[in-house]
Design a protein around this motif. Structure first.
Motif, PDB file in Angstrom:
ATOM      1  N   UNK A 258      86.806 -13.592  13.874  1.00  0.00           N
ATOM      2  CA  UNK A 258      86.121 -12.424  13.336  1.00  0.00           C
ATOM      3  C   UNK A 258      84.637 -12.628  13.085  1.00  0.00           C
ATOM      4  N   UNK A 259      84.041 -13.641  13.710  1.00  0.00           N
ATOM      5  CA  UNK A 259      82.629 -13.947  13.484  1.00  0.00           C
ATOM      6  C   UNK A 259      81.705 -13.174  14.407  1.00  0.00           C
ATOM      7  N   UNK A 260      82.238 -12.697  15.531  1.00  0.00           N
ATOM      8  CA  UNK A 260      81.489 -11.786  16.391  1.00  0.00           C
ATOM      9  C   UNK A 260      82.440 -10.685  16.849  1.00  0.00           C
ATOM     10  N   UNK A 261      81.876  -9.607  17.384  1.00  0.00           N
ATOM     11  CA  UNK A 261      82.679  -8.482  17.863  1.00  0.00           C
ATOM     12  C   UNK A 261      82.348  -8.219  19.330  1.00  0.00           C
ATOM     13  N   UNK A 262      83.103  -7.309  19.924  1.00  0.00           N
ATOM     14  CA  UNK A 262      82.813  -6.913  21.306  1.00  0.00           C
ATOM     15  C   UNK A 262      81.369  -6.441  21.453  1.00  0.00           C
ATOM     16  N   UNK A 263      80.866  -5.797  20.423  1.00  0.00           N
ATOM     17  CA  UNK A 263      79.506  -5.263  20.477  1.00  0.00           C
ATOM     18  C   UNK A 263      78.420  -6.325  20.509  1.00  0.00           C
ATOM     19  N   UNK A 264      78.777  -7.554  20.168  1.00  0.00           N
ATOM     20  CA  UNK A 264      77.787  -8.637  20.205  1.00  0.00           C
ATOM     21  C   UNK A 264      77.589  -9.200  21.615  1.00  0.00           C
ATOM     22  N   UNK A 265      78.449  -8.837  22.546  1.00  0.00           N
ATOM     23  CA  UNK A 265      78.315  -9.305  23.928  1.00  0.00           C
ATOM     24  C   UNK A 265      77.293  -8.428  24.640  1.00  0.00           C
ATOM     25  N   UNK A 266      76.224  -9.032  25.091  1.00  0.00           N
ATOM     26  CA  UNK A 266      75.139  -8.273  25.728  1.00  0.00           C
ATOM     27  C   UNK A 266      75.566  -7.705  27.064  1.00  0.00           C
ATOM     28  N   UNK A 267      76.213  -8.537  27.869  1.00  0.00           N
ATOM     29  CA  UNK A 267      76.575  -8.097  29.218  1.00  0.00           C
ATOM     30  C   UNK A 267      77.559  -9.064  29.855  1.00  0.00           C
ATOM     31  N   UNK A 268      78.346  -8.551  30.784  1.00  0.00           N
ATOM     32  CA  UNK A 268      78.992  -9.398  31.770  1.00  0.00           C
ATOM     33  C   UNK A 268      77.979  -9.580  32.902  1.00  0.00           C
ATOM     34  N   UNK A 269      77.956 -10.750  33.498  1.00  0.00           N
ATOM     35  CA  UNK A 269      76.860 -11.041  34.422  1.00  0.00           C
ATOM     36  C   UNK A 269      76.872 -10.129  35.645  1.00  0.00           C
ATOM     37  N   UNK A 270      78.033  -9.597  36.003  1.00  0.00           N
ATOM     38  CA  UNK A 270      78.076  -8.636  37.097  1.00  0.00           C
ATOM     39  C   UNK A 270      77.241  -7.394  36.816  1.00  0.00           C
ATOM     40  N   UNK A 271      77.189  -6.995  35.548  1.00  0.00           N
ATOM     41  CA  UNK A 271      76.349  -5.847  35.170  1.00  0.00           C
ATOM     42  C   UNK A 271      74.881  -6.151  35.397  1.00  0.00           C
ATOM     43  N   UNK A 272      74.497  -7.395  35.186  1.00  0.00           N
ATOM     44  CA  UNK A 272      73.106  -7.803  35.413  1.00  0.00           C
ATOM     45  C   UNK A 272      72.818  -7.864  36.908  1.00  0.00           C
ATOM     46  N   UNK A 273      73.740  -8.437  37.676  1.00  0.00           N
ATOM     47  CA  UNK A 273      73.572  -8.503  39.134  1.00  0.00           C
ATOM     48  C   UNK A 273      73.429  -7.094  39.707  1.00  0.00           C
ATOM     49  N   UNK A 274      74.220  -6.155  39.199  1.00  0.00           N
ATOM     50  CA  UNK A 274      74.203  -4.780  39.716  1.00  0.00           C
ATOM     51  C   UNK A 274      73.100  -3.919  39.118  1.00  0.00           C
ATOM     52  N   UNK A 275      72.262  -4.504  38.261  1.00  0.00           N
ATOM     53  CA  UNK A 275      71.116  -3.779  37.728  1.00  0.00           C
ATOM     54  C   UNK A 275      71.435  -2.802  36.608  1.00  0.00           C
ATOM     55  N   UNK A 276      72.645  -2.896  36.055  1.00  0.00           N
ATOM     56  CA  UNK A 276      73.018  -2.000  34.962  1.00  0.00           C
ATOM     57  C   UNK A 276      72.419  -2.440  33.635  1.00  0.00           C
ATOM     58  N   UNK A 277      72.255  -3.742  33.483  1.00  0.00           N
ATOM     59  CA  UNK A 277      71.677  -4.301  32.271  1.00  0.00           C
ATOM     60  C   UNK A 277      70.675  -5.386  32.658  1.00  0.00           C
ATOM     61  N   UNK A 278      69.662  -5.627  31.821  1.00  0.00           N
ATOM     62  CA  UNK A 278      68.674  -6.643  32.169  1.00  0.00           C
ATOM     63  C   UNK A 278      69.194  -8.052  31.936  1.00  0.00           C
ATOM     64  N   UNK A 279      68.735  -8.973  32.737  1.00  0.00           N
ATOM     65  CA  UNK A 279      68.985 -10.389  32.502  1.00  0.00           C
ATOM     66  C   UNK A 279      67.912 -10.920  31.574  1.00  0.00           C
ATOM     67  N   UNK A 280      67.320 -12.037  31.940  1.00  0.00           N
ATOM     68  CA  UNK A 280      66.207 -12.554  31.130  1.00  0.00           C
ATOM     69  C   UNK A 280      65.006 -11.635  31.286  1.00  0.00           C
ATOM     70  N   UNK A 281      64.419 -11.267  30.164  1.00  0.00           N
ATOM     71  CA  UNK A 281      63.260 -10.372  30.181  1.00  0.00           C
ATOM     72  C   UNK A 281      61.959 -11.079  29.858  1.00  0.00           C
TER      73      UNK A 281
END
Length: 340
Positions: free
Chosen positions: A276-299
């Protein structure tokens, strides 16, 4: 009357020469698999784990058997299963810790079409996923890296990281058996022409590392938060290896398959979720989302990023599918009667 059916068998030498030995091609496969998984053109059920013993510590000594079925679409369009045995004590008798068999099934008829060794495939695809993480999540001018664990996985992690970031010049290797770290350092320095140094006390070397990779069977954290410099990429590629505070340092938490990571419950971020120390909302992205341009990787270079991968059977299926199709074209492999 039932038609005669044959299964193509590929040995370790054959599948490796056809597909697994080329890390650049395996990295391409992994980028495609992660992209297809995110876009929904894949099926990846939970990994079924059959551990020996009653605790994670038992498992890390006595071993386990994992079944990893899946389907990957796109240019692969193949179903199958990865069956992997892992016995950490195998090194004592000169055998690899992990041995793998991959079965491919035609996605239309569901009939098995190939059986292949997948031991090197498994090691290479895990390294390649690490390489994709380095590509999207590390600073672009990364020069220094520390690796924990001096086994087969560490070798493929280094190979892929150097392809993703040829700017890397200094690598530090730590292992609980220092002689193994020394062997790794000598071997990898000669192979890649970079400075690889075996270290007994890794803390001071982590503090100057742009990338920290853990591929061990640790059941207690071995990397501490005060070792992490701002802007570093932490890559938790195996078990409970980073402290909770390392994850709390991260500006972004990126994973390969969050559902399966939670199901497996062995990595730091999975154990934090379970407590219970983190939640689903603490996960920034699955890396496939970054590869597909849905979410940013390193900014920017100041972002500290934590990455965790649990691995998916579709990754092995993709590489073996590529080998299988080449084998059919080239007449490689042994055709075994299945139904006569």
């Amino acid at each position: 009357m039932t038609n005669k059916l044959e299964i193509l068998f590929l040995s370790d030498k054959q599948v490796n020469e056809l597909a697994a030995n080329n890390m650049s091609e395996v990295m391409h496969d992994m980028e495609r698999v992660l992209s297809l998984f995110d876009s929904g053109d894949a099926m990846c059920p939970d990994k079924a784990v059959m551990p020996w013993g009653k605790t994670i510590e038992d498992e890390n000594t006595l071993g386990r058997l994992n079944a990893m079925p899946g389907y990957i679409g796109g240019e692969y369009d193949m179903a199958g299963i990865k069956w992997i045995g892992s016995s950490p004590q195998n090194y004592k008798i000169g055998l690899p810790r992990a041995t793998v068999l991959v079965i491919l099934n035609d996605p239309i008829t569901k009939i098995p079409v190939a059986i292949s060794d997948g031991t090197t495939v498994s090691a290479k695809r895990t390294g390649a996923v690490g390489g994709i993480a380095v590509k999207y999540l590390s600073v672009k001018n990364a020069t220094t890296m520390t690796i924990f664990g001096a086994g087969a996985q560490s070798r493929t992690q280094l190979e892929a990281a150097l392809l993703a970031r040829p700017s890397i010049k200094n690598v530090y290797i730590n292992d609980v058996i220092f002689e193994r770290a020394e062997i790794f350092a000598n071997e990898m320095s000669k192979k890649y022409g970079v400075a690889v140094t075996a270290v007994k006390e890794p803390g001071e070397y982590c503090k100057k590392s742009d990338i920290i990779i853990t591929v061990t069977i640790a059941s207690e954290p071995i990397v501490h938060a005060d070792w992490i410099k701002k802007g570093a990429l932490m890559m938790n590629m195996a078990d409970y290896e980073f402290t909770d505070d390392c994850v709390r340092l991260a500006d972004k938490i990126v994973v390969d398959n969050w559902k399966n990571i939670k199901h497996r419950k062995i990595s730091t971020v999975a154990l934090m979720y379970d407590r219970g120390l983190i939640t689903d909302g603490d996960i920034t992205a699955q890396i496939g989302e970054i590869i597909n341009g849905k979410k940013p990787g390193r900014e920017n270079d100041n972002e500290t990023i934590y990455f965790n991968a649990v691995g998916m059977g579709i990754e092995d299926i993709a590489v073996v599918t590529r080998a299988y199709r080449k084998a059919l074209e080239q007449g490689v492999g042994t055709k075994v009667p299945y139904w006569e």
